[in-house]
Write a protein that holds these residues in place. Structure first.
Motif, mmCIF file in Angstrom:
data_model
loop_
_atom_site.group_PDB
_atom_site.id
_atom_site.type_symbol
_atom_site.label_atom_id
_atom_site.label_comp_id
_atom_site.label_asym_id
_atom_site.label_seq_id
_atom_site.Cartn_x
_atom_site.Cartn_y
_atom_site.Cartn_z
ATOM 1 N N ILE A 1 0.856 -1.183 0.000
ATOM 2 C CA ILE A 1 0.000 0.000 0.000
ATOM 3 C C ILE A 1 0.891 1.231 0.000
ATOM 4 C CG2 ILE A 1 -1.489 1.429 1.470
ATOM 5 C CD1 ILE A 1 -3.138 -0.945 2.121
ATOM 6 N N LEU A 2 0.553 2.174 -0.855
ATOM 7 C CA LEU A 2 1.225 3.466 -0.882
ATOM 8 C C LEU A 2 0.239 4.515 -0.393
ATOM 9 C CD1 LEU A 2 3.510 5.430 -1.591
ATOM 10 C CD2 LEU A 2 2.667 5.420 -3.958
ATOM 11 N N LEU B 1 -9.557 -0.334 7.270
ATOM 12 C CA LEU B 1 -9.065 -0.433 5.894
ATOM 13 C C LEU B 1 -7.783 -1.257 5.816
ATOM 14 C CD1 LEU B 1 -9.069 2.263 3.222
ATOM 15 C CD2 LEU B 1 -6.927 1.122 3.711
ATOM 16 N N LEU B 2 -6.827 -0.973 6.686
ATOM 17 C CA LEU B 2 -5.557 -1.709 6.636
ATOM 18 C C LEU B 2 -5.760 -3.177 7.004
ATOM 19 C CD1 LEU B 2 -3.123 0.940 8.171
ATOM 20 C CD2 LEU B 2 -3.408 0.319 5.763
ATOM 21 N N GLU B 3 -6.545 -3.433 8.030
ATOM 22 C CA GLU B 3 -6.798 -4.809 8.434
ATOM 23 C C GLU B 3 -7.482 -5.590 7.310
ATOM 24 O OE1 GLU B 3 -7.253 -2.147 10.265
ATOM 25 O OE2 GLU B 3 -6.150 -2.503 12.116
ATOM 26 N N ASP C 1 1.579 -6.128 3.310
ATOM 27 C CA ASP C 1 2.849 -6.634 3.807
ATOM 28 C C ASP C 1 3.947 -5.576 3.649
ATOM 29 O OD1 ASP C 1 2.755 -6.850 1.045
ATOM 30 O OD2 ASP C 1 3.546 -8.892 0.969
ATOM 31 N N LEU C 2 3.598 -4.473 2.994
ATOM 32 C CA LEU C 2 4.486 -3.315 2.855
ATOM 33 C C LEU C 2 3.614 -2.066 2.880
ATOM 34 C CD1 LEU C 2 7.173 -1.827 2.159
ATOM 35 C CD2 LEU C 2 6.683 -2.327 -0.258
ATOM 36 N N ARG D 1 6.667 -4.512 6.468
ATOM 37 C CA ARG D 1 7.755 -3.584 6.130
ATOM 38 C C ARG D 1 7.162 -2.186 6.025
ATOM 39 N NH1 ARG D 1 12.468 -6.874 5.855
ATOM 40 N NH2 ARG D 1 11.872 -8.803 4.850
ATOM 41 N N VAL D 2 7.949 -1.185 6.428
ATOM 42 C CA VAL D 2 7.482 0.195 6.396
ATOM 43 C C VAL D 2 8.557 1.058 5.759
ATOM 44 C CG1 VAL D 2 6.684 2.162 7.750
ATOM 45 C CG2 VAL D 2 6.109 -0.160 8.483
#
Length: 184
Positions: free
Chosen positions: A88-89, A131-133, A138-139, A170-171
């Motif tokens: 996700i960006l 939304l994220l859940e 994974d990034l 990963r972030v």
């Protein structure tokens, strides 16, 4: 004349290990050869090569990269570098179409993986609480990452909660305007 006060915080920061300098021009050439498409004519900038290498070696990154430093290309190459399946960006809504258009053009030159594009505004809305859940990235990348600096903002709290609950994520955060007056 001011005198430097050696505080515990200064000692802590001063004791941090320093990275060894590398020939980033040569590394940019090597990475370009690996990451470009057969007909690609563009080349990586040394700062982009450094960001990709450091992100890969450290499992993520905080990139204070100047405006015009090539952050859009980084956000499209990082999912490939990390072999991310659900990247996700996060970015300002005004940059979404620009990023889609840039992605089409950059795909002619680079082996990229287009991440899901989510605006900070969208993530901050009440109905986007999970939304994220739901997307299980994974990034997570943040272009204009200074938008995540307020711990009170809904989108910041949601990103932090997701990272806490999914520490393998990963972030990579980058911005050309992260600091105005201080690192804090």
């Amino acid at each position: 004349m001011s005198v430097l006060t050696v505080t515990d915080e200064f000692k802590r920061i001063s004791a941090l290990p320093r990275r060894a300098d590398r020939d980033w021009e040569a590394i940019a050439e090597q990475l370009t050869a690996i990451l470009k498409t057969p007909n690609g004519t563009m080349t990586l900038r040394p700062i982009q090569a450094q960001a990709l290498i450091e992100a890969g070696e450290n499992g993520g990154m905080f990139g204070n990269i100047v405006v015009g430093g090539g952050k859009t290309l980084l956000s499209l190459l990082l999912p490939y570098i990390f072999d991310a399946k659900r990247a996700i960006l996060l970015l300002p809504a005004s940059l979404i179409q620009k990023t889609v258009d840039a992605g089409r053009e950059l795909a002619k030159h680079w082996v990229i993986r287009m991440p899901m594009l989510v605006s900070y505004d969208e993530l901050g809305r009440v109905k986007a609480e999970n939304l994220l859940e739901g997307r299980r990235p994974d990034l997570i990348m943040g272009d204009e990452g200074h938008r995540l600096k307020s711990k009170k903002a809904a989108c910041t709290r949601r990103v932090m909660r997701y990272i806490k609950n999914n520490p393998e994520t990963r972030v990579c955060i980058f911005s050309g305007t992260m600091m105005k007056k201080s690192v804090h």
